[in-house]
Design a protein around this motif. Structure first.
Motif, PDB file in Angstrom:
ATOM      1  N   GLU A 119       0.827  -1.196   0.000  1.00 22.70           N
ATOM      2  CA  GLU A 119       0.000   0.000   0.000  1.00 22.70           C
ATOM      3  C   GLU A 119       0.878   1.269   0.000  1.00 22.70           C
ATOM      4  OE1 GLU A 119      -3.124   1.063   3.218  1.00 22.70           O
ATOM      5  OE2 GLU A 119      -3.638  -0.887   2.320  1.00 22.70           O
ATOM      6  N   GLU A 120       1.912   1.246   0.853  1.00 24.21           N
ATOM      7  CA  GLU A 120       2.794   2.416   0.926  1.00 24.21           C
ATOM      8  C   GLU A 120       3.533   2.644  -0.383  1.00 24.21           C
ATOM      9  OE1 GLU A 120       5.240   3.114   4.486  1.00 24.21           O
ATOM     10  OE2 GLU A 120       4.173   1.380   5.327  1.00 24.21           O
ATOM     11  N   ILE A 121       3.972   1.560  -0.980  1.00 23.81           N
ATOM     12  CA  ILE A 121       4.811   1.699  -2.152  1.00 23.81           C
ATOM     13  C   ILE A 121       3.989   1.972  -3.411  1.00 23.81           C
ATOM     14  CG2 ILE A 121       5.190  -0.584  -3.186  1.00 23.81           C
ATOM     15  CD1 ILE A 121       8.236  -0.054  -2.527  1.00 23.81           C
ATOM     16  N   GLN A 122       2.682   1.694  -3.332  1.00 26.54           N
ATOM     17  CA  GLN A 122       1.781   2.021  -4.447  1.00 26.54           C
ATOM     18  C   GLN A 122       1.873   3.514  -4.777  1.00 26.54           C
ATOM     19  OE1 GLN A 122      -0.442   0.149  -6.459  1.00 26.54           O
ATOM     20  NE2 GLN A 122      -0.580   2.116  -7.522  1.00 26.54           N
ATOM     21  N   GLU A 123       2.072   4.317  -3.747  1.00 27.00           N
ATOM     22  CA  GLU A 123       2.176   5.759  -3.940  1.00 27.00           C
ATOM     23  C   GLU A 123       3.329   6.089  -4.892  1.00 27.00           C
ATOM     24  OE1 GLU A 123       2.885   7.889  -0.302  1.00 27.00           O
ATOM     25  OE2 GLU A 123       1.713   9.607  -1.005  1.00 27.00           O
ATOM     26  N   ILE A 124       4.418   5.349  -4.754  1.00 28.16           N
ATOM     27  CA  ILE A 124       5.581   5.584  -5.612  1.00 28.16           C
ATOM     28  C   ILE A 124       5.277   5.183  -7.054  1.00 28.16           C
ATOM     29  CG2 ILE A 124       7.977   4.855  -6.030  1.00 28.16           C
ATOM     30  CD1 ILE A 124       8.389   4.984  -3.012  1.00 28.16           C
ATOM     31  N   VAL A 125       4.510   4.107  -7.202  1.00 30.00           N
ATOM     32  CA  VAL A 125       4.068   3.710  -8.546  1.00 30.00           C
ATOM     33  C   VAL A 125       3.258   4.860  -9.167  1.00 30.00           C
ATOM     34  CG1 VAL A 125       2.656   2.078  -9.868  1.00 30.00           C
ATOM     35  CG2 VAL A 125       4.027   1.254  -7.935  1.00 30.00           C
ATOM     36  N   ASP A 126       2.363   5.429  -8.382  1.00 32.58           N
ATOM     37  CA  ASP A 126       1.529   6.528  -8.883  1.00 32.58           C
ATOM     38  C   ASP A 126       2.373   7.745  -9.270  1.00 32.58           C
ATOM     39  OD1 ASP A 126      -0.643   4.913  -8.361  1.00 32.58           O
ATOM     40  OD2 ASP A 126      -1.107   5.863  -6.433  1.00 32.58           O
ATOM     41  N   PHE A 127       3.375   8.065  -8.455  1.00 32.14           N
ATOM     42  CA  PHE A 127       4.252   9.196  -8.775  1.00 32.14           C
ATOM     43  C   PHE A 127       4.936   8.973 -10.112  1.00 32.14           C
ATOM     44  CE2 PHE A 127       5.136   9.743  -3.948  1.00 32.14           C
ATOM     45  CZ  PHE A 127       4.087  10.636  -3.825  1.00 32.14           C
ATOM     46  N   LEU A 128       5.440   7.741 -10.310  1.00 35.94           N
ATOM     47  CA  LEU A 128       6.192   7.446 -11.531  1.00 35.94           C
ATOM     48  C   LEU A 128       5.293   7.471 -12.764  1.00 35.94           C
ATOM     49  CD1 LEU A 128       8.412   4.552 -10.150  1.00 35.94           C
ATOM     50  CD2 LEU A 128       9.276   6.718 -11.068  1.00 35.94           C
ATOM     51  N   LYS A 129       4.047   7.037 -12.576  1.00 40.70           N
ATOM     52  CA  LYS A 129       3.129   6.953 -13.720  1.00 40.70           C
ATOM     53  C   LYS A 129       2.601   8.325 -14.113  1.00 40.70           C
ATOM     54  CE  LYS A 129       0.559   2.691 -13.919  1.00 40.70           C
ATOM     55  NZ  LYS A 129      -0.490   1.901 -13.222  1.00 40.70           N
ATOM     56  N   ASN A 130       2.459   9.178 -13.135  1.00 43.98           N
ATOM     57  CA  ASN A 130       1.783  10.447 -13.399  1.00 43.98           C
ATOM     58  C   ASN A 130       2.390  11.578 -12.571  1.00 43.98           C
ATOM     59  OD1 ASN A 130      -0.064  12.218 -14.334  1.00 43.98           O
ATOM     60  ND2 ASN A 130      -1.864  11.131 -13.577  1.00 43.98           N
ATOM     61  N   PRO A 131       3.674  11.867 -12.821  1.00 45.84           N
ATOM     62  CA  PRO A 131       4.357  12.845 -11.965  1.00 45.84           C
ATOM     63  C   PRO A 131       3.684  14.227 -11.969  1.00 45.84           C
ATOM     64  CG  PRO A 131       5.747  12.177 -13.834  1.00 45.84           C
ATOM     65  CD  PRO A 131       4.559  11.269 -13.824  1.00 45.84           C
ATOM     66  N   LYS A 132       3.175  14.655 -13.128  1.00 41.66           N
ATOM     67  CA  LYS A 132       2.620  16.026 -13.220  1.00 41.66           C
ATOM     68  C   LYS A 132       1.454  16.231 -12.270  1.00 41.66           C
ATOM     69  CE  LYS A 132       4.230  17.710 -17.611  1.00 41.66           C
ATOM     70  NZ  LYS A 132       4.416  16.505 -18.504  1.00 41.66           N
ATOM     71  N   LYS A 133       0.638  15.180 -12.136  1.00 41.77           N
ATOM     72  CA  LYS A 133      -0.509  15.269 -11.235  1.00 41.77           C
ATOM     73  C   LYS A 133      -0.041  15.633  -9.825  1.00 41.77           C
ATOM     74  CE  LYS A 133      -3.686  11.990  -9.097  1.00 41.77           C
ATOM     75  NZ  LYS A 133      -4.186  10.617  -9.203  1.00 41.77           N
ATOM     76  N   TYR A 134       1.111  15.110  -9.430  1.00 42.34           N
ATOM     77  CA  TYR A 134       1.564  15.311  -8.054  1.00 42.34           C
ATOM     78  C   TYR A 134       2.340  16.600  -7.863  1.00 42.34           C
ATOM     79  CZ  TYR A 134      -0.278  10.783  -7.119  1.00 42.34           C
ATOM     80  OH  TYR A 134      -1.147   9.753  -6.969  1.00 42.34           O
ATOM     81  N   THR A 135       2.946  17.106  -8.942  1.00 36.44           N
ATOM     82  CA  THR A 135       3.720  18.335  -8.781  1.00 36.44           C
ATOM     83  C   THR A 135       2.876  19.575  -9.105  1.00 36.44           C
ATOM     84  OG1 THR A 135       4.555  18.017 -11.024  1.00 36.44           O
ATOM     85  CG2 THR A 135       5.971  17.290  -9.225  1.00 36.44           C
TER      86      THR A 135
END
Ligand code: ATP
Length: 270
Positions: free
Chosen positions: A27-43
């Motif tokens: 669950e924790e590491i899923q967040e990193i998958v999301d960052f890598l897949k869609n960095p713009k959404k997070y920045t």
């Protein structure tokens, strides 16, 4: 030919389906998958994507597997190296190899860098309890810190590192903007061992005497790697006996063999 310092895999097939149990860590590491897949959404709101996470736990519990699964899930290249190889094989060139590694990973970003056994490089500075030159190791560690600090916010390289000795690591590694997240990967409980058996029984031809609830109960203290080993041994034992499928007794024999091996290993250590 020149020894390879790091490994690069571009088409990683490992996914979270290959990682049994470890629900919290996944669950924790899923967040990193999301960052890598869609960095713009997070920045987009001014946030900074984390640069690194430390996977902490006993040997054989799936830290490498989990890191690889992040690359597989995010469909990004996976650059990996082992801290102990580093210290043993690359005397005098550690820092420049770290530079090369980060350069490659940046060129292929988004990407993952995975450093196994980071404690071999990242022990607290000024304590020389390892074989090799301490200056060399410190130079390598300093280069690693420099590289991580040098990442811009949109580099999209995430560094994962594994250790079973988080206590010996140089605190500088854990500072904000470096490995500021820790993810714990523990030995599996009985329910998780059952799930790990299910994963490793997939490729095995077994008969209906094989019961994963029973096997999970027979293997307290086993890591995922031990369980993978049991499944493989059982298949070899059954084949030696010219059987057409692997049965319950073959697994029990394999468990005995692995327990014997573990006891021997512990004897050498103590
Ligand atoms: P080390 O600290 O010794 O490097 P590790 O925690 O990185 O160990 P892995 O190398 O990921 O452990 O695990 C070794 C093998 O054990 C895996 O390739 C896999 O076959 C099996 N394994 C370990 N944990 C799991 C798990 N949770 N689910 C399925 N298989 C597992």
């Amino acid at each position: 030919s020149k020894a390879r310092l790091f490994d690069e895999k571009t088409d990683v097939k490992t996914t979270f389906l290959d990682v049994a149990g470890l629900e919290g860590a996944k669950e924790e590491i899923q967040e990193i998958v999301d960052f890598l897949k869609n960095p713009k959404k997070y920045t987009s709101l001014g946030g900074k994507i984390p640069k690194g996470a430390l996977l902490v736990g006993p040997p054989g519990t799936g830290k490498t597997l989990l890191a690889k699964a992040v690359a597989g899930e995010a469909k990004v290249p996976f650059f990996s190296l082992s801290g102990s190889d580093f210290v043993e094989m690359f005397v005098g060139v550690g820092a420049s190899r770290v530079r090369d590694l980060f350069k490659q990973a940046k060129e292929k970003s988004p990407s993952i860098i995975f450093i196994d056994e980071i404690d071999a490089i990242g022990r607290a500075r000024g304590k020389n309890n390892f074989s090799g030159s301490n200056d060399e190791r410190e130079n390598t560690l300093n280069q690693l810190l420099t590289e991580m600090d040098g990442f811009g916010t949109n580099t999209n390289v995430i560094v994962l590192a594994a250790t079973n000795r988080a206590d010996v690591l140089d605190k500088a590694l854990m500072r904000a903007g470096r490995f500021d997240r820790q993810i714990y990967v523990d030995l599996p409980d009985v329910r998780e061992r059952k799930e790990i058996f299910e994963v490793h029984l997939r490729p095995i031809k077994k008969d209906d005497t094989v019961d994963t609830d029973f096997l999970a109960k027979q293997t307290p203290g086993f890591s995922g790697a031990d369980i993978a080993n049991v499944c493989n041994e059982a298949a070899l034992i059954a084949a030696r006996k010219e059987r057409s499928a692997v049965g319950r007794q073959d697994f029990l024999d394999a468990v005995d063999r692995i327990v014997g091996g573990l006891e021997k290993k512990n004897k050498i250590i103590t």
